[in-house]
Design an enzyme around this catalytic site. Sequence first.
Site, PDB file in Angstrom:
ATOM      1  N   GLY A  27     -14.337   0.981  43.259  1.00 26.54           N
ATOM      2  CA  GLY A  27     -13.092   0.823  43.069  1.00 26.54           C
ATOM      3  C   GLY A  27     -12.061   1.564  44.169  1.00 26.54           C
ATOM      4  O   GLY A  27     -12.589   1.633  45.126  1.00 26.54           O
ATOM      5  N   GLU A 184       3.601  -2.932  29.943  1.00 20.84           N
ATOM      6  CA  GLU A 184       3.818  -4.019  30.987  1.00 20.84           C
ATOM      7  C   GLU A 184       3.412  -5.395  30.423  1.00 20.84           C
ATOM      8  O   GLU A 184       3.874  -6.249  30.462  1.00 20.84           O
ATOM      9  CB  GLU A 184       3.161  -3.591  32.462  1.00 20.84           C
ATOM     10  CG  GLU A 184       3.839  -2.482  33.020  1.00 20.84           C
ATOM     11  CD  GLU A 184       3.226  -1.947  34.431  1.00 20.84           C
ATOM     12  OE1 GLU A 184       3.688  -1.362  35.165  1.00 20.84           O
ATOM     13  OE2 GLU A 184       2.001  -2.020  34.406  1.00 20.84           O
TER      14      GLU A 184
END
Length: 487
Positions: A27, A184
Amino acid sequence: MSSTDRSGAGIEREADVAPHVVIVGAGFAGVACAKELGHQGIAVTLIDKNTYHQFQPLLYQVATAQLSGGDIMRPIRGLFRKLPTVAVKEAEVTSIDPATRTVTTSTGLTFTGTHLVIAMGARPNFFGVEGAAEHSLPLYSATDAVKLRNRILQLFEDADLDATRIDKGALNFVIVGAGATGVETAGSLADMINDVMPQRYHDLAVARSRVYLVDHGNVVLAPFSDKAHEYAAKALTKKHVQLMLGRSVVEVADDRVVFGDGTEIATRCVVWAGGLQAVRVDTTEPMSTVRGGRIEAGQDLGVDGFPGVYAVGDIAAVSGPDGSPYPQLGAVAMQAGTAAANSILAEVAGKRTPSFDYHDKGIMAMIGRRAAVAEVGAHRHELHGPIAFGAWLGVHAWLLSTTRARIDAFMNWAWDSFSKSRSPAIIDDPDAPRIDWGDEDDDHDDHDDHDDHDQAVQHDDEHEAEYDDEHEEDSPERSSHDQKETT
């Protein structure tokens, strides 16, 4: 800046053995650490269960067909093509021996290093809500995003085939968690429903679609300012998102979501944006953890009691100046990955390891087309509306890993903005199990007609009329991860 005296003490290796760093997880934190070490010529083995690195802040745009999966994923090996000392391995780590800095994979392979960096990320935290793990759709990986996009599109297809399915919740979309991820997703999904779907489904009553944003708190975007709370709530309401604040979810079934007061919403799509916890992994010796299972790391990101072992990213808990752990943000992860690499380099050189000094550049969140909030810098200078929207686009494009990814993202954003047409809005897994819309038993029908349920999912005629007028012209707990950083 303070430092910690690790300087190789306690690490059992011969003096002439070259350092070899094993990093688990590709990541933000793992990649940043591997790049910094690779640039210094340090041997690195980077292990991840996937062959791609994903840009998590844009997962919701994949889920709502603004971007395709390929826009936010890049081959891990491609990121290190110019760093020959970094070896990438596709494997799932299932066990860690921190004493010997050895990890074991699901196939029994082992990797041992002079140093070990644990950067395995996080997973959804369902907080014990009944049925949430089985029936809700989290949004933490690229596969999660694609699965959610397919579910949304399949529901419109199913409702188009049989309009009675709307009464069974086919067009009710429930998003749990009003942090940045939830807000969002709600804003982007509402734009998709309002602007795209009416032009694609001519025989479907798209106006009967509902987007519900649920949170046990009383505001949206809690980490932001009061002005941002107010702006975001108004922007979402204008897009016809129904805010259900101060409400707790107690059960998620395959055909409904149940609230603490007994009311229900019929739905076949529950998006879980309610929080995170550390990835679970077996260890031969216990490491100190804090709330959410995060591994407690020192100021130099080292794990106490295990020389040469570091924890970074969402799986780690590093205390900030106020004594509480830094939030689970991409910016924190990237800076921590680089900092861990610097600690390792200092340790190899026999120097004191430096403390992690996080540079907070602010937070931001998109609320759909031309609407966003941003709080920039340590003093949180506020931006709202189109200016914040433009800042959001620029920051997130810059953070993408390659120039091609930035260009692709900008092209998709521009096309979506001007054409109101989302080209990635396709179902790319037609063989996935279909939703069972079979007849319900009589008892369940009676249950669906319960007054409380009607109250929760009532169809607002005024809302539909407003929707039609507009489109005549333009044809449990919140995780600190639920912020978006300016980085």
